[in-house]
Design a protein around this motif. Sequence first.
Motif, PDB file in Angstrom:
ATOM      1  N   UNK A  41       0.808  -1.210   0.000  1.00  0.00           N
ATOM      2  CA  UNK A  41       0.000   0.000   0.000  1.00  0.00           C
ATOM      3  C   UNK A  41       0.841   1.259   0.000  1.00  0.00           C
ATOM      4  N   UNK A  42       2.020   1.214  -0.577  1.00  0.00           N
ATOM      5  CA  UNK A  42       2.902   2.372  -0.641  1.00  0.00           C
ATOM      6  C   UNK A  42       3.757   2.559   0.588  1.00  0.00           C
ATOM      7  N   UNK A  43       3.642   1.656   1.560  1.00  0.00           N
ATOM      8  CA  UNK A  43       4.425   1.741   2.793  1.00  0.00           C
ATOM      9  C   UNK A  43       5.455   0.623   2.788  1.00  0.00           C
ATOM     10  N   UNK A  44       6.686   0.986   3.148  1.00  0.00           N
ATOM     11  CA  UNK A  44       7.765   0.001   3.161  1.00  0.00           C
ATOM     12  C   UNK A  44       7.510  -1.055   4.233  1.00  0.00           C
ATOM     13  N   UNK A  45       7.672  -2.311   3.853  1.00  0.00           N
ATOM     14  CA  UNK A  45       7.469  -3.430   4.780  1.00  0.00           C
ATOM     15  C   UNK A  45       8.829  -3.870   5.300  1.00  0.00           C
ATOM     16  N   UNK A  46       8.999  -3.813   6.601  1.00  0.00           N
ATOM     17  CA  UNK A  46      10.256  -4.219   7.223  1.00  0.00           C
ATOM     18  C   UNK A  46      10.121  -5.678   7.665  1.00  0.00           C
ATOM     19  N   UNK A  47      11.040  -6.513   7.240  1.00  0.00           N
ATOM     20  CA  UNK A  47      11.050  -7.905   7.634  1.00  0.00           C
ATOM     21  C   UNK A  47      11.999  -8.056   8.824  1.00  0.00           C
TER      22      UNK A  47
END
Length: 54
Positions: A41-47
């Motif tokens: 959704x345009x937000x960076x996903x941190x793993x």
Amino acid sequence: MSPITARPMVLELLIATSRTWRRLEGTNQLPKVIAIVGFNGGIEVMHVPAKHTA
């Protein structure tokens, strides 16, 4: 169609389409996209790696 007649037609199409082009937003995020960082959704996903307990 010969290449001689095709060139002006392609040029006219490019000029007509370029009138509706807009600047890309978020160009500062392109290095992250190239590095295959996940976005949702345009937000960076941190793993975050799971913690292993012994």
